[in-house]
Design an enzyme around this catalytic site. Structure first.
Site, PDB file in Angstrom:
ATOM      1  N   ARG A  73       0.839  -1.195   0.000  1.00  0.00           N
ATOM      2  CA  ARG A  73       0.000   0.000   0.000  1.00  0.00           C
ATOM      3  C   ARG A  73       0.873   1.244   0.000  1.00  0.00           C
ATOM      4  NH1 ARG A  73       2.471   2.361   3.405  1.00  0.00           N
ATOM      5  NH2 ARG A  73       2.408   2.087   5.660  1.00  0.00           N
ATOM      6  N   GLU A 169       9.156   0.592   3.453  1.00  0.00           N
ATOM      7  CA  GLU A 169       9.120  -0.192   4.679  1.00  0.00           C
ATOM      8  C   GLU A 169       8.569  -1.577   4.364  1.00  0.00           C
ATOM      9  OE1 GLU A 169       7.598   0.456   9.176  1.00  0.00           O
ATOM     10  OE2 GLU A 169       6.002   0.153   7.715  1.00  0.00           O
ATOM     11  N   ALA A 181      -1.908 -10.232  14.793  1.00  0.00           N
ATOM     12  CA  ALA A 181      -1.816  -8.772  14.680  1.00  0.00           C
ATOM     13  C   ALA A 181      -3.096  -8.175  14.097  1.00  0.00           C
ATOM     14  CB  ALA A 181      -0.615  -8.387  13.825  1.00  0.00           C
TER      15      ALA A 181
END
Length: 226
Positions: A73, A169, A181
């Site tokens: 994303r 990242e 998570a």
């Protein structure tokens, strides 16, 4: 992507907002940034797919689909502006490039923990990839129980008239870590729950999942004769 960015702009801007003109100008800058960051994601994803193909071959590790899934994303305009606001910084192309390392984000989901480190090692050997930062929340989990390996890389992307070094990242997780998570985020933040007993139970659940992963890894190693 542009339609999504426009939607974020509408949420930010109202007739009474004195920053309306700023946000309208920011949209054009954001549209230009998307090209750079999405291109960097494409470059890194291609490398990861090649690594997976190579390591999965019989001549190498020979274990199919070491990378279970790749998600990516680009941060929305709203997320970028809010993050810069928290840092006390204005929005501009130069500041975004210099101050933010997670505008382009990739999540790599592997079956086993050792696959994560193997993929990262292979990626780090590539001469055009620069590893800027590694935060290992697998070996050193967060107090919440969160486990993941966060890596900031910089990669050159070649455009028509220029070459840009762009940060991406990468979050490496196992399937089990991603499961925990994702559910933990929904339970804790989306519901606005801050109960200490809930935090304790979530931490205990993370430990149970981690122990299960270790057992599954031992079973796999026993089958493979490692």
């Amino acid at each position: 992507m542009t339609e999504y960015a426009t939607g974020e702009l509408i949420k930010l801007v109202s007739d009474s907002d004195p920053k309306s003109n700023f946000y309208i100008g920011a949209l054009e800058t954001y549209r230009a940034l998307i090209i750079y960051y999405q291109s960097a994601i494409d470059e890194v994803e291609t490398k990861l797919k090649i690594i997976d193909r190579e390591l999965s071959s019989p001549a190498n590790i020979g274990r199919s689909n070491m990378i279970h899934q790749i998600q990516s994303r680009v941060k929305t305009l709203k997320s970028i502006i809010l993050k810069l606001d928290r840092k006390g910084l204005p929005f501009s192309r130069g500041i975004v490039s210099k101050e933010l390392s997670d505008v382009a984000g990739i999540r790599v989901i592997c079956a086993y923990v050792d696959d994560i480190y193997m993929v990262l090692e292979s990626l780090s050997h590539q001469t055009d990839i620069k590893i800027l930062e590694v935060k290992d929340y697998i070996k050193n989990p967060k107090p919440s129980g969160y486990r993941s390996l966060h890596v900031i890389v910089e990669i050159p992307v070649f455009f028509f008239k220029e070459t840009k070094n762009i940060k991406v990242e990468i979050q490496f997780r196992t399937i089990a870590m991603d499961y925990w998570a994702s559910l933990e985020h929904g339970l804790r933040y989306k519901q606005g729950v801050t109960d200490e007993s809930l935090s304790k139970r979530l931490g205990e659940t993370a430990e149970l999942i981690s122990n299960m992963e270790k057992e599954m890894l031992e079973i796999r190693n026993g089958i493979e004769g490692i």
